[in-house]
Design a protein around this motif. Structure first.
Motif, PDB file in Angstrom:
ATOM      1  N   ILE A  65      41.154  27.767  44.016  1.00  0.00           N
ATOM      2  CA  ILE A  65      42.203  28.005  45.016  1.00  0.00           C
ATOM      3  C   ILE A  65      43.033  29.244  44.681  1.00  0.00           C
ATOM      4  O   ILE A  65      43.438  29.988  45.563  1.00  0.00           O
ATOM      5  CB  ILE A  65      43.069  26.717  45.179  1.00  0.00           C
ATOM      6  CG1 ILE A  65      42.833  26.148  46.560  1.00  0.00           C
ATOM      7  CG2 ILE A  65      44.525  26.921  44.888  1.00  0.00           C
ATOM      8  CD1 ILE A  65      43.097  24.680  46.689  1.00  0.00           C
ATOM      9  N   ASN A  66      43.255  29.482  43.391  1.00  0.00           N
ATOM     10  CA  ASN A  66      44.096  30.632  43.003  1.00  0.00           C
ATOM     11  C   ASN A  66      43.293  31.915  42.785  1.00  0.00           C
ATOM     12  O   ASN A  66      43.846  32.915  42.348  1.00  0.00           O
ATOM     13  CB  ASN A  66      44.896  30.304  41.742  1.00  0.00           C
ATOM     14  CG  ASN A  66      45.899  29.203  42.013  1.00  0.00           C
ATOM     15  OD1 ASN A  66      46.507  29.171  43.078  1.00  0.00           O
ATOM     16  ND2 ASN A  66      46.048  28.273  41.065  1.00  0.00           N
ATOM     17  N   MET A  67      42.007  31.854  43.066  1.00  0.00           N
ATOM     18  CA  MET A  67      41.190  33.063  42.923  1.00  0.00           C
ATOM     19  C   MET A  67      40.724  33.519  44.296  1.00  0.00           C
ATOM     20  O   MET A  67      40.236  32.708  45.079  1.00  0.00           O
ATOM     21  CB  MET A  67      39.963  32.794  42.033  1.00  0.00           C
ATOM     22  CG  MET A  67      40.313  32.564  40.566  1.00  0.00           C
ATOM     23  SD  MET A  67      38.795  32.346  39.581  1.00  0.00           S
ATOM     24  CE  MET A  67      38.342  34.060  39.293  1.00  0.00           C
ATOM     25  N   SER A  68      40.866  34.820  44.569  1.00  0.00           N
ATOM     26  CA  SER A  68      40.369  35.366  45.834  1.00  0.00           C
ATOM     27  C   SER A  68      38.866  35.599  45.698  1.00  0.00           C
ATOM     28  O   SER A  68      38.326  35.558  44.578  1.00  0.00           O
ATOM     29  CB  SER A  68      41.078  36.674  46.162  1.00  0.00           C
ATOM     30  OG  SER A  68      40.704  37.649  45.195  1.00  0.00           O
ATOM     31  N   VAL A  69      38.215  35.868  46.816  1.00  0.00           N
ATOM     32  CA  VAL A  69      36.787  36.212  46.790  1.00  0.00           C
ATOM     33  C   VAL A  69      36.588  37.433  45.884  1.00  0.00           C
ATOM     34  O   VAL A  69      35.634  37.493  45.102  1.00  0.00           O
ATOM     35  CB  VAL A  69      36.263  36.468  48.231  1.00  0.00           C
ATOM     36  CG1 VAL A  69      34.878  37.099  48.216  1.00  0.00           C
ATOM     37  CG2 VAL A  69      36.233  35.161  49.014  1.00  0.00           C
ATOM     38  N   ALA A  70      37.514  38.385  45.945  1.00  0.00           N
ATOM     39  CA  ALA A  70      37.408  39.591  45.104  1.00  0.00           C
ATOM     40  C   ALA A  70      37.541  39.240  43.617  1.00  0.00           C
ATOM     41  O   ALA A  70      36.820  39.786  42.774  1.00  0.00           O
ATOM     42  CB  ALA A  70      38.466  40.605  45.514  1.00  0.00           C
ATOM     43  N   ASP A  71      38.467  38.330  43.281  1.00  0.00           N
ATOM     44  CA  ASP A  71      38.642  37.902  41.874  1.00  0.00           C
ATOM     45  C   ASP A  71      37.337  37.281  41.363  1.00  0.00           C
ATOM     46  O   ASP A  71      36.877  37.575  40.251  1.00  0.00           O
ATOM     47  CB  ASP A  71      39.721  36.816  41.744  1.00  0.00           C
ATOM     48  CG  ASP A  71      41.114  37.316  42.095  1.00  0.00           C
ATOM     49  OD1 ASP A  71      41.342  38.540  42.015  1.00  0.00           O
ATOM     50  OD2 ASP A  71      41.957  36.479  42.461  1.00  0.00           O
ATOM     51  N   ILE A  72      36.769  36.382  42.190  1.00  0.00           N
ATOM     52  CA  ILE A  72      35.558  35.681  41.781  1.00  0.00           C
ATOM     53  C   ILE A  72      34.412  36.678  41.625  1.00  0.00           C
ATOM     54  O   ILE A  72      33.668  36.638  40.633  1.00  0.00           O
ATOM     55  CB  ILE A  72      35.196  34.580  42.813  1.00  0.00           C
ATOM     56  CG1 ILE A  72      36.311  33.522  42.843  1.00  0.00           C
ATOM     57  CG2 ILE A  72      33.855  33.930  42.485  1.00  0.00           C
ATOM     58  CD1 ILE A  72      36.174  32.529  43.976  1.00  0.00           C
ATOM     59  N   SER A  73      34.316  37.611  42.587  1.00  0.00           N
ATOM     60  CA  SER A  73      33.253  38.628  42.515  1.00  0.00           C
ATOM     61  C   SER A  73      33.377  39.433  41.227  1.00  0.00           C
ATOM     62  O   SER A  73      32.359  39.749  40.592  1.00  0.00           O
ATOM     63  CB  SER A  73      33.346  39.576  43.712  1.00  0.00           C
ATOM     64  OG  SER A  73      33.067  38.883  44.897  1.00  0.00           O
ATOM     65  N   ALA A  74      34.598  39.760  40.828  1.00  0.00           N
ATOM     66  CA  ALA A  74      34.797  40.556  39.609  1.00  0.00           C
ATOM     67  C   ALA A  74      34.311  39.783  38.387  1.00  0.00           C
ATOM     68  O   ALA A  74      33.637  40.341  37.513  1.00  0.00           O
ATOM     69  CB  ALA A  74      36.274  40.934  39.466  1.00  0.00           C
ATOM     70  N   VAL A  75      34.631  38.485  38.330  1.00  0.00           N
ATOM     71  CA  VAL A  75      34.185  37.685  37.175  1.00  0.00           C
ATOM     72  C   VAL A  75      32.656  37.615  37.141  1.00  0.00           C
ATOM     73  O   VAL A  75      32.043  37.785  36.081  1.00  0.00           O
ATOM     74  CB  VAL A  75      34.775  36.246  37.219  1.00  0.00           C
ATOM     75  CG1 VAL A  75      34.219  35.401  36.082  1.00  0.00           C
ATOM     76  CG2 VAL A  75      36.287  36.280  37.160  1.00  0.00           C
ATOM     77  N   ILE A  76      32.031  37.398  38.312  1.00  0.00           N
ATOM     78  CA  ILE A  76      30.568  37.295  38.339  1.00  0.00           C
ATOM     79  C   ILE A  76      29.955  38.651  37.975  1.00  0.00           C
ATOM     80  O   ILE A  76      28.990  38.722  37.213  1.00  0.00           O
ATOM     81  CB  ILE A  76      30.064  36.812  39.720  1.00  0.00           C
ATOM     82  CG1 ILE A  76      30.635  35.426  40.045  1.00  0.00           C
ATOM     83  CG2 ILE A  76      28.539  36.770  39.748  1.00  0.00           C
ATOM     84  CD1 ILE A  76      30.328  34.935  41.461  1.00  0.00           C
ATOM     85  N   THR A  77      30.520  39.718  38.497  1.00  0.00           N
ATOM     86  CA  THR A  77      29.964  41.054  38.249  1.00  0.00           C
ATOM     87  C   THR A  77      30.051  41.428  36.772  1.00  0.00           C
ATOM     88  O   THR A  77      29.058  41.841  36.166  1.00  0.00           O
ATOM     89  CB  THR A  77      30.718  42.114  39.084  1.00  0.00           C
ATOM     90  OG1 THR A  77      30.665  41.730  40.457  1.00  0.00           O
ATOM     91  CG2 THR A  77      30.083  43.499  38.935  1.00  0.00           C
ATOM     92  N   TYR A  78      31.255  41.292  36.203  1.00  0.00           N
ATOM     93  CA  TYR A  78      31.497  41.803  34.839  1.00  0.00           C
ATOM     94  C   TYR A  78      31.502  40.728  33.769  1.00  0.00           C
ATOM     95  O   TYR A  78      31.552  41.039  32.576  1.00  0.00           O
ATOM     96  CB  TYR A  78      32.822  42.579  34.813  1.00  0.00           C
ATOM     97  CG  TYR A  78      32.849  43.703  35.820  1.00  0.00           C
ATOM     98  CD1 TYR A  78      32.021  44.821  35.649  1.00  0.00           C
ATOM     99  CD2 TYR A  78      33.646  43.637  36.959  1.00  0.00           C
ATOM    100  CE1 TYR A  78      32.007  45.846  36.584  1.00  0.00           C
ATOM    101  CE2 TYR A  78      33.636  44.670  37.905  1.00  0.00           C
ATOM    102  CZ  TYR A  78      32.820  45.761  37.709  1.00  0.00           C
ATOM    103  OH  TYR A  78      32.796  46.771  38.637  1.00  0.00           O
ATOM    104  N   GLY A  79      31.483  39.457  34.175  1.00  0.00           N
ATOM    105  CA  GLY A  79      31.596  38.393  33.192  1.00  0.00           C
ATOM    106  C   GLY A  79      33.020  38.354  32.655  1.00  0.00           C
ATOM    107  O   GLY A  79      33.891  39.063  33.151  1.00  0.00           O
TER     108      GLY A  79
END
Ligand code: HEC
Length: 110
Positions: A65-79
């Motif tokens: 809930i506290n993560m945006s789609v962009a936040d999640i994408s960044a974690v998946i992209t860069y770990g």
């Protein structure tokens, strides 16, 4: 007049094709199936097959809930450096990652 008419029909076809293409921007149905499999098998290896958590935290919509789609994408992209969360940018395209992030947030991919 007939010439104008055929040009008009052609124009409408082009616009329709562009609109349909944009509406489906993201991934193909086939790719969506592959990514869904990856999410449960590969991501699920750490986050749990049903994404309820394991070595990695749960990834259900209420957990993000506290993560945006962009936040999640960044974690998946860069770990997450210093944690077991690996970067996926060598394996997945930006489109794939965007699709996964929206899927995790349970946002429509239409
Ligand atoms: C090798 C284990 C492992 C695999 C495989 C893995 N993750 Fe992770 N992931 C983690 C760990 C551990 C964390 C927590 C990192 C931290 O402590 O901040 C994490 C964090 C995350 C987060 C942030 C969650 C939050 O609440 O901060 C997201 C989103 C995420 N992973 C998505 C994915 C996706 C999508 C995949 C598959 C493409 C994946 N992970 C594969 C271990 C893994």
């Amino acid at each position: 007049m007939p010439r104008f008419f055929s040009q008009l029909v052609f124009g409408i076809c082009v616009i329709t094709a562009v609109l349909i293409n944009t509406a489906q921007a993201g991934v193909s149905e086939q790719r969506a199936k592959e990514l869904t499999y990856l999410l449960h098998q590969d991501c699920g290896a750490c986050h749990g097959m049903t994404l309820k958590g394991g070595l990695g935290p749960p990834l259900l919509p209420q957990n993000l809930i506290n993560m945006s789609v962009a936040d999640i994408s960044a974690v998946i992209t860069y770990g997450r450096v210093g944690t077991p969360m690996p970067p996926w940018k060598a394996i997945l395209t930006d489109n794939d990652i965007h699709w996964l992030s929206k899927t995790l947030k349970a946002e429509s991919n239409e």
